[in-house]
Design a protein around this motif. Structure first.
Motif, PDB file in Angstrom:
ATOM      1  N   ASP A 270     -47.281 -67.431  32.655  1.00 18.37           N
ATOM      2  CA  ASP A 270     -48.441 -68.053  32.019  1.00 18.37           C
ATOM      3  C   ASP A 270     -49.709 -67.265  32.340  1.00 18.37           C
ATOM      4  N   THR A 271     -50.538 -67.012  31.308  1.00 13.94           N
ATOM      5  CA  THR A 271     -51.705 -66.147  31.492  1.00 13.94           C
ATOM      6  C   THR A 271     -52.750 -66.735  32.431  1.00 13.94           C
ATOM      7  N   ASN A 272     -52.714 -68.041  32.630  1.00 17.08           N
ATOM      8  CA  ASN A 272     -53.714 -68.669  33.504  1.00 17.08           C
ATOM      9  C   ASN A 272     -53.181 -69.011  34.888  1.00 17.08           C
ATOM     10  N   GLN A 273     -51.925 -69.451  34.963  1.00 16.75           N
ATOM     11  CA  GLN A 273     -51.420 -69.966  36.231  1.00 16.75           C
ATOM     12  C   GLN A 273     -50.144 -69.294  36.716  1.00 16.75           C
ATOM     13  N   GLY A 274     -49.594 -68.352  35.960  1.00 15.92           N
ATOM     14  CA  GLY A 274     -48.332 -67.741  36.342  1.00 15.92           C
ATOM     15  C   GLY A 274     -48.453 -66.800  37.529  1.00 15.92           C
ATOM     16  N   ARG A 275     -47.325 -66.597  38.217  1.00 14.54           N
ATOM     17  CA  ARG A 275     -47.307 -65.638  39.333  1.00 14.54           C
ATOM     18  C   ARG A 275     -47.609 -64.238  38.837  1.00 14.54           C
ATOM     19  N   PHE A 276     -47.185 -63.959  37.595  1.00 11.95           N
ATOM     20  CA  PHE A 276     -47.392 -62.643  37.006  1.00 11.95           C
ATOM     21  C   PHE A 276     -47.922 -62.853  35.583  1.00 11.95           C
ATOM     22  N   PRO A 277     -49.223 -63.127  35.427  1.00 15.41           N
ATOM     23  CA  PRO A 277     -49.780 -63.441  34.122  1.00 15.41           C
ATOM     24  C   PRO A 277     -49.490 -62.318  33.113  1.00 15.41           C
ATOM     25  N   TYR A 278     -49.004 -62.711  31.940  1.00 16.08           N
ATOM     26  CA  TYR A 278     -48.636 -61.710  30.937  1.00 16.08           C
ATOM     27  C   TYR A 278     -48.803 -62.303  29.548  1.00 16.08           C
ATOM     28  N   ARG A 279     -49.467 -61.553  28.681  1.00 16.78           N
ATOM     29  CA  ARG A 279     -49.682 -62.018  27.315  1.00 16.78           C
ATOM     30  C   ARG A 279     -48.430 -61.758  26.483  1.00 16.78           C
TER      31      ARG A 279
END
Length: 282
Positions: A270-279
């Motif tokens: 997830d772009t806001n809360q993920g461990r590895f933000p990815y679009r």
């Protein structure tokens, strides 16, 4: 019929019958009979499957395997032991083809050629091939910003590009710089080290994996850029499965399509809360 001949003949018939039965056992039936799920992961595919600082295997696809394992136990209504084995770029398909593993989930692109030897799950991630360069070389090496004259000039400067063997990245991007020097590197970590040292001007791989290695190494992201900004290809990642394993494929695919996996995916990317933000690529 002679009684002495009848007994050996009956034994032969039974033997052939049981051999045929064993040969017809499906992947799901084997898992149910043995009580073991054999899964393969890699240790160098950040953020999908890699060794953390404590030497433990972790990553999104590792968690996905555990999710598949849990749903499998529910389906079979019995405890199943999960055995995770390390595979490499070179042997990941062979391990499934030989029947040593029931699935491999890491960062494998689904291609028509590969589907001649194995089956794939439905895709669980989409990325694309890019080249990692130092920020100072971004404009000079971005293939979408270069004319044919520019590319010729770059080639004359003996640009050296690193790539990993047994991946799709080499064959897809090599034609863009046909006169560049191409060197195989054993890992993305080694390729990035050589890029930092100036021994390579770029390293080619799936963009997510290059960013993942930078993230794991703790490198300053501002010192590097992926070119082009939009990948040259779109790579669908799927789990590797034995061919013609329909029931087993349904278990894996239903897990990938489940709300639980959506939650898991967001925990990682997830772009806001993920461990590895990815679009996501749409």
């Amino acid at each position: 019929m002679n009684q002495k001949l009848a007994i050996p003949l009956l034994s032969l018939i039974l033997s052939v019958g049981f051999t045929g039965y064993a040969a017809a056992e499906t992947v799901l039936e084997q898992i149910e009979r043995t009580g073991v799920l054999r899964a393969g992961v890699r240790t160098d595919a950040v953020p999908f499957s890699y060794l953390n600082d404590n030497g433990e295997i972790e990553g999104y696809s590792v968690d996905l395997i555990r999710l598949i394992h849990g749903r499998l136990e529910e389906k079979l209504n019995q405890p199943i032991r999960l055995e995770m084995t390390t595979v490499t770029l070179q042997d990941r398909f062979e391990q499934v083809q030989k029947g040593n593993l029931d699935l491999v989930c890491e960062a494998t692109s689904i291609t028509a050629e590969r589907e001649n030897g194995v089956d794939f799950s439905t895709p669980f991630f989409v990325t694309g091939i890019q080249m990692l360069v130092k920020t100072e070389n971004r404009d000079r090496l971005d293939p979408t910003q270069l004319s044919e004259t520019d590319i010729s000039t770059v080639s004359l400067e003996r640009v050296t590009i690193g790539f990993l063997e047994s991946t799709t990245a080499d064959s897809e991007l090599r034609p863009v710089y046909p006169e560049a020097q191409w060197e195989a590197v054993p890992s993305r970590a080694e390729g990035i080290r050589r890029l930092q040292a100036g021994e390579l001007q770029g390293i080619v791989s799936d963009g997510i994996l290059l960013l993942g290695q930078l993230w794991k190494d703790g490198s300053d992201r501002q010192n590097f850029q992926l070119v082009p900004s939009q990948p040259l290809t779109f790579e669908n990642y799927g789990c590797i499965l034995p061919m013609n394993s329909r029931e087993w494929s349904r278990v894996v695919n239903s897990t990938i399509a489940s709300p639980e996996n959506t939650t898991l995916w967001n925990q990682w990317f997830d772009t806001n809360q993920g461990r590895f933000p990815y679009r996501k690529f749409e």
